[in-house]
Design a protein around this motif. Structure first.
Motif, mmCIF file in Angstrom:
data_model
loop_
_atom_site.group_PDB
_atom_site.id
_atom_site.type_symbol
_atom_site.label_atom_id
_atom_site.label_comp_id
_atom_site.label_asym_id
_atom_site.label_seq_id
_atom_site.Cartn_x
_atom_site.Cartn_y
_atom_site.Cartn_z
ATOM 1 N N SER A 36 47.682 -36.703 -17.341
ATOM 2 C CA SER A 36 48.307 -35.810 -16.725
ATOM 3 C C SER A 36 47.925 -34.482 -17.653
ATOM 4 O O SER A 36 47.952 -33.407 -17.291
ATOM 5 C CB SER A 36 49.943 -35.853 -16.959
ATOM 6 N N GLY A 37 47.723 -34.740 -19.008
ATOM 7 C CA GLY A 37 47.307 -33.610 -19.800
ATOM 8 C C GLY A 37 45.972 -32.940 -19.371
ATOM 9 O O GLY A 37 45.943 -31.693 -19.444
ATOM 10 N N TYR A 40 46.708 -30.196 -16.890
ATOM 11 C CA TYR A 40 47.164 -28.860 -17.588
ATOM 12 C C TYR A 40 46.047 -28.181 -18.056
ATOM 13 O O TYR A 40 45.909 -26.990 -18.022
ATOM 14 C CB TYR A 40 48.399 -29.122 -18.485
ATOM 15 N N ARG A 96 38.403 -29.949 -23.289
ATOM 16 C CA ARG A 96 38.853 -30.326 -24.535
ATOM 17 C C ARG A 96 38.560 -29.621 -25.800
ATOM 18 O O ARG A 96 38.906 -29.894 -26.837
ATOM 19 C CB ARG A 96 38.286 -31.872 -24.720
ATOM 20 N N VAL A 104 46.669 -24.020 -23.829
ATOM 21 C CA VAL A 104 47.371 -24.872 -22.785
ATOM 22 C C VAL A 104 48.762 -25.100 -22.726
ATOM 23 O O VAL A 104 49.542 -25.242 -21.720
ATOM 24 C CB VAL A 104 46.740 -26.391 -22.829
ATOM 25 N N SER A 105 49.444 -25.040 -23.818
ATOM 26 C CA SER A 105 50.805 -25.098 -24.228
ATOM 27 C C SER A 105 51.541 -23.976 -23.351
ATOM 28 O O SER A 105 52.616 -24.261 -22.535
ATOM 29 C CB SER A 105 51.247 -25.075 -25.386
ATOM 30 N N SER A 108 51.202 -24.784 -19.675
ATOM 31 C CA SER A 108 51.907 -25.794 -19.105
ATOM 32 C C SER A 108 53.487 -25.780 -19.394
ATOM 33 O O SER A 108 54.288 -26.364 -18.725
ATOM 34 C CB SER A 108 51.542 -27.180 -19.916
ATOM 35 N N GLY A 134 51.214 -38.194 -21.014
ATOM 36 C CA GLY A 134 51.673 -36.879 -20.927
ATOM 37 C C GLY A 134 53.065 -36.722 -21.609
ATOM 38 O O GLY A 134 52.862 -37.051 -23.136
ATOM 39 N N ARG A 135 53.738 -35.731 -21.463
ATOM 40 C CA ARG A 135 54.900 -35.199 -22.219
ATOM 41 C C ARG A 135 56.197 -35.397 -21.521
ATOM 42 O O ARG A 135 57.080 -35.728 -22.356
ATOM 43 C CB ARG A 135 54.941 -33.800 -22.448
ATOM 44 N N ASP A 136 56.143 -35.432 -20.257
ATOM 45 C CA ASP A 136 57.459 -35.762 -19.555
ATOM 46 C C ASP A 136 57.372 -36.803 -18.397
ATOM 47 O O ASP A 136 57.954 -36.743 -17.563
ATOM 48 C CB ASP A 136 57.624 -34.491 -18.834
ATOM 49 N N ILE A 137 56.540 -37.697 -18.643
ATOM 50 C CA ILE A 137 56.217 -38.567 -17.436
ATOM 51 C C ILE A 137 57.648 -39.434 -17.494
ATOM 52 O O ILE A 137 57.993 -39.866 -16.205
ATOM 53 C CB ILE A 137 54.726 -39.494 -17.864
ATOM 54 N N ARG A 162 42.211 -35.589 -34.531
ATOM 55 C CA ARG A 162 41.676 -34.417 -33.620
ATOM 56 C C ARG A 162 40.250 -33.779 -34.482
ATOM 57 O O ARG A 162 39.201 -33.647 -33.769
ATOM 58 C CB ARG A 162 42.580 -33.617 -33.292
ATOM 59 N N ARG A 185 51.588 -26.528 -30.904
ATOM 60 C CA ARG A 185 51.918 -27.423 -29.741
ATOM 61 C C ARG A 185 53.090 -28.154 -29.549
ATOM 62 O O ARG A 185 53.819 -28.198 -28.913
ATOM 63 C CB ARG A 185 50.370 -28.088 -29.288
ATOM 64 N N ASP A 189 55.771 -27.516 -27.065
ATOM 65 C CA ASP A 189 56.139 -28.651 -25.948
ATOM 66 C C ASP A 189 57.528 -29.190 -25.932
ATOM 67 O O ASP A 189 57.881 -29.653 -25.113
ATOM 68 C CB ASP A 189 55.208 -29.830 -26.217
ATOM 69 N N ARG A 192 60.154 -26.021 -24.584
ATOM 70 C CA ARG A 192 59.933 -25.099 -23.693
ATOM 71 C C ARG A 192 61.179 -25.445 -22.587
ATOM 72 O O ARG A 192 61.831 -26.488 -22.765
ATOM 73 C CB ARG A 192 58.856 -25.144 -22.910
#
Ligand code: DC
Length: 232
Positions: A36-37, A40, A96, A104-105, A108, A134-137, A162, A185, A189, A192
């Motif tokens: 999902s990321g 976004y 990426r 991106v944050s 999103s 993702g973050r909210d799946i 990273r 982030r 994240d 929000r």
């Protein structure tokens, strides 16, 4: 191992290795993997290319809303695996880069962007047998997912991962910048207004600061066997 037609939701902080873990699990259990990321990131790249994000991160909300009306963002199955495309252009590496990561944050965090992405994720998951990261799946996209995993690790360890990944792609990052991006982030994240990153009450937590990938898969196998009563 054969498992039922379930949805596995994998959420967690940036750079915890969610996608690597979810991809491995998708192979092991024969599930469709959806990132999902990447959706976004794709919206962010398209918005940047149209000049809808200013140098200080100012967002042209009307422009982004109009962009979504026609944006053809999708996952295409290629011999190398699933890749993110805008129209017929593969944008897998461009989404990426640090430039996209830096923007991106905020993108999103826009409610109508989230609604647009959620609609597509649910449409792609019809029929189940999906693992999505993702973050909210587990909290918003699939609150009824049969298995929810929440991944986390110390920020410096995530930044190092990273950093190494970017170096291996020929980029020339500064470690402190990468760490700062991760910490910012995390903050955006989880603070929000719409669908903040948080662990679903019924999610299993994996802190992989000191875990190898092999240990992660052993952990998952044990979890799935226990949860679904599968004997091997
Ligand atoms: O997992 P990633 O780093 O590729 O995600 C990119 C960004 O997208 C991240 O900063 C948070 C956001 N995101 C989100 O808000 N909700 C999701 N389900 C997936 C990603």
């Amino acid at each position: 191992m054969t498992i039922p037609d379930i949805i596995i939701a994998v959420d967690g902080h940036s750079s915890t290795g969610k996608s690597t873990f979810a991809k491995l699990a998708s192979k092991e259990f024969n599930l469709l993997y959806l990132d999902s990321g990447a959706m976004y990131r794709g919206v962010t790249l398209a918005a940047m290319e149209l000049g809808l994000i200013g140098p200080e991160g100012e967002l042209d909300l009307d422009g982004i809303r109009t962009l979504l009306e026609t944006l053809d963002l999708k996952f295409v199955s290629t011999p190398e695996g699933s890749r993110t495309f805008i129209g017929d252009r593969c944008v897998e590496s461009e989404i990426r880069t640090l430039a996209v990561s830096n923007n991106v944050s905020p993108v999103s965090a826009i409610g109508f962007v989230r609604a647009w992405v959620d609609e597509r994720l649910r449409a792609m998951s019809r029929g189940g047998r999906v693992i999505m990261d993702g973050r909210d799946i587990g909290t918003t996209v699939f609150p009824n997912a049969e298995l929810k995993i929440f991944m986390t690790a110390e920020a410096r360890i995530r930044a190092q991962r990273r950093f190494d990944e970017m170096v291996s792609k020929g980029e020339n990052p500064v470690f402190e910048d990468v760490l700062k991006n991760i910490e910012e982030r995390d903050y955006i994240d989880s603070h929000r207004e719409v669908s903040p990153l948080r662990r679903a009450d019924d999610a299993y937590v994996m802190d992989n600061s000191d875990m190898t990938l092999h240990e992660e898969t052993v952990w998952l196998r044990g979890l799935v066997q226990g949860k679904f009563g599968i004997l091997e």
